[in-house]
Design a protein around this motif. Structure first.
Motif, PDB file in Angstrom:
ATOM      1  N   ARG A 407      89.353 -41.982  -9.414  1.00 12.36           N
ATOM      2  CA  ARG A 407      90.335 -42.979  -9.833  1.00 12.36           C
ATOM      3  C   ARG A 407      90.346 -44.141  -8.853  1.00 12.36           C
ATOM      4  O   ARG A 407      89.700 -44.097  -7.806  1.00 12.36           O
ATOM      5  N   ASP A 408      91.093 -45.206  -9.178  1.00 15.07           N
ATOM      6  CA  ASP A 408      91.170 -46.399  -8.346  1.00 15.07           C
ATOM      7  C   ASP A 408      91.790 -46.040  -6.990  1.00 15.07           C
ATOM      8  O   ASP A 408      92.916 -45.516  -6.937  1.00 15.07           O
ATOM      9  N   PRO A 409      91.097 -46.324  -5.869  1.00  7.77           N
ATOM     10  CA  PRO A 409      91.641 -45.973  -4.547  1.00  7.77           C
ATOM     11  C   PRO A 409      92.971 -46.663  -4.251  1.00  7.77           C
ATOM     12  O   PRO A 409      93.865 -46.056  -3.624  1.00  7.77           O
ATOM     13  N   VAL A 410      93.145 -47.897  -4.701  1.00  7.88           N
ATOM     14  CA  VAL A 410      94.400 -48.617  -4.446  1.00  7.88           C
ATOM     15  C   VAL A 410      95.541 -47.949  -5.209  1.00  7.88           C
ATOM     16  O   VAL A 410      96.636 -47.736  -4.657  1.00  7.88           O
ATOM     17  N   LYS A 411      95.299 -47.572  -6.475  1.00  6.98           N
ATOM     18  CA  LYS A 411      96.337 -46.890  -7.251  1.00  6.98           C
ATOM     19  C   LYS A 411      96.675 -45.533  -6.635  1.00  6.98           C
ATOM     20  O   LYS A 411      97.832 -45.096  -6.658  1.00  6.98           O
ATOM     21  N   SER A 412      95.623 -44.873  -6.076  1.00  8.82           N
ATOM     22  CA  SER A 412      95.887 -43.598  -5.402  1.00  8.82           C
ATOM     23  C   SER A 412      96.733 -43.813  -4.168  1.00  8.82           C
ATOM     24  O   SER A 412      97.647 -43.020  -3.882  1.00  8.82           O
ATOM     25  N   LEU A 413      96.463 -44.863  -3.414  1.00 11.45           N
ATOM     26  CA  LEU A 413      97.235 -45.171  -2.211  1.00 11.45           C
ATOM     27  C   LEU A 413      98.693 -45.452  -2.543  1.00 11.45           C
ATOM     28  O   LEU A 413      99.602 -44.991  -1.843  1.00 11.45           O
ATOM     29  N   LEU A 414      98.906 -46.174  -3.643  1.00 20.56           N
ATOM     30  CA  LEU A 414     100.260 -46.549  -4.036  1.00 20.56           C
ATOM     31  C   LEU A 414     100.923 -45.494  -4.913  1.00 20.56           C
ATOM     32  O   LEU A 414     102.070 -45.671  -5.349  1.00 20.56           O
ATOM     33  N   GLU A 415     100.170 -44.408  -5.210  1.00 22.03           N
ATOM     34  CA  GLU A 415     100.676 -43.327  -6.050  1.00 22.03           C
ATOM     35  C   GLU A 415     101.138 -43.821  -7.395  1.00 22.03           C
ATOM     36  O   GLU A 415     102.208 -43.468  -7.902  1.00 22.03           O
ATOM     37  N   LEU A 416     100.296 -44.700  -7.996  1.00 26.69           N
ATOM     38  CA  LEU A 416     100.637 -45.273  -9.299  1.00 26.69           C
ATOM     39  C   LEU A 416      99.978 -44.495 -10.412  1.00 26.69           C
ATOM     40  O   LEU A 416      98.890 -43.972 -10.230  1.00 26.69           O
TER      41      LEU A 416
END
Length: 416
Positions: A407-416
């Motif tokens: 999945r998108d690393p940024v979305k994973s970081l933001l828990e989206l």
């Protein structure tokens, strides 16, 4: 006398084809030495001598169809092993003969090695034909093979040399000759399974296109380091296999098949890779792709492709795939509708990468694009699932960083 019988190679296989006699009638063979190569409808396998002795090949000829259990040959184990000429004794008795033999021994490897570098692995040629091709620098693709199973023979090369610029193979203009050739067991099986697939599945194909810019940039940047560390090249198949393994887990119907009135789902991705060989199409399987690294996938692809071209694939390596990837792009195909590999329910077709003008953020730019096709069985997979699967594969390929965690690393970081 010991009978060598055609072995059982599978529950549903009743006959095989004699591809080649490795040993000739009257040859002395050692125990476990390969005497012949047989072809079943799924794979090629070797037959070994059960005892040492003199081989009697009987009446079977190359190309003959044999039943399982038929006597292929016999071995006379009571025959005496022939004595070999002693080279040291000859050298001691005749110094000149030894001097004459020395340069011949050195010249032989060079003579046999010359054609190997000049004739591609996917082109079959007899040793004499290969030597002429190497010596005269003939393009093997310009020679029309007339030997057994498409092998180039000496006369084919000589005909090409004597008729430069004319019809390939030296055939006369407006030639209308035709010839018949017995179908191999593999070709019969391919024919039967393709027709069965078309007749028993509700097959549809959905298309999309992938911008290969990011993958090509990664390969350009890291290909040398990747090969230095892992010992294999970084190809496109590892990216596509990894992307499909992730998308298959998200859309499990694409990774399922029908068994009677049951739907069988798989929590793993055993991906079949279509490999074209001179004998026909084979589809070896890479197991648990979802658990393999990129390097592991590339090593397995090379291993299986090599075995396929050398006719060394085992039955286990050809069975049990849950999804198939085929790459018509290596032959220049821009778009196609691949046929489902039964009993699977879907197959992904890769195609040629071609630069095309694309509208991106209101600007026309040139991008390396690839059309991708997903053929699927509509009895199991609905339109939403098939299209969403292919869109997910596209997303993963255009954003390769997502292949690491799915999945998108940024979305994973933001828990989206």
């Amino acid at each position: 006398m010991i009978d060598i019988k055609v072995p059982t190679v599978g529950e549903s296989i009743s006959e095989v084809t004699l591809l080649k006699w490795v040993k000739k009638d009257g040859d002395y063979v050692e125990r476990d030495e390969v005497i012949a190569e047989l072809e079943s409808e799924k794979a090629t396998f070797e037959v070994n001598a059960e005892k040492a002795g003199v081989l009697k090949t009987g009446g079977a000829a190359e190309g003959d169809t044999l039943k399982i259990g038929d006597v292929l040959a016999t071995i006379d184990e009571t025959a005496a092993k022939p004595e070999k000429a002693e080279a040291p004794a000859a050298a001691a008795s005749n110094g000149k003969a030894a001097e004459a033999a020395a340069p011949k021994k050195e010249a032989a490897p060079a003579q046999s090695a010359a054609p190997v570098a000049s004739v591609p692995n996917d082109i079959k040629a007899t040793p004499v034909a290969a030597a002429i091709i190497a010596d005269k620098k003939v393009d093997p693709k310009s020679v029309t093979p007339t030997g057994y199973q498409g092998k180039i023979i000496k006369d084919d090369v000589l005909a090409a040399l004597s008729n430069p610029g004319k019809v390939t193979g030296g055939k006369a203009l407006f030639n209308r000759d035709k010839r018949s050739e017995k179908m191999s067991q593999l070709r019969k099986t391919i024919s039967r399974r393709l027709v069965e697939s078309k007749n028993t599945t509700a097959m549809l194909t959905t298309f999309n296109e992938v911008d290969m810019t990011n993958i090509m940039a990664i390969r350009t940047k890291y290909k040398d380091k990747f090969k230095e560390i892992h010992g294999v090249g970084l190809g496109f198949m590892s990216f596509f296999s990894k992307a499909c393994s992730i998308a298959l887990q998200e859309w499990p119907a694409v990774n399922a098949y029908i068994d009677g009135d049951q739907l069988v789902y798989h929590d793993y991705a055993d991906i079949s890779i279509a490999v074209s060989t001179p004998r026909g199409l084979t589809v070896p399987v890479i197991r648990n792709v979802e658990s393999l690294s990129m390097a592991d996938i590339e090593k397995k692809v090379i291993e299986l492709a090599g075995k396929a071209k050398d006719n060394k694939l085992t039955m286990e390596e050809l069975q049990g795939g849950t999804f198939t990837i085929t790459n018509g792009g290596v032959f220049g195909s821009l778009m196609s509708t691949p046929i489902i590999n039964l009993p699977q329910s879907a197959i992904l077709g890769m195609h040629k990468i071609q630069e095309r003008p694309m509208a991106i953020n209101g600007q026309v730019v040139i991008r390396p694009m690839m059309y991708v096709a997903l053929s699927y069985d509509h009895r199991i997979i609905d339109g939403r699932e098939s299209v969403s699967f292919l869109v997910r594969v596209k997303e993963l390929l255009e954003n390769p960083e997502q292949l690491l965690i799915g999945r998108d690393p940024v979305k994973s970081l933001l828990e989206l």
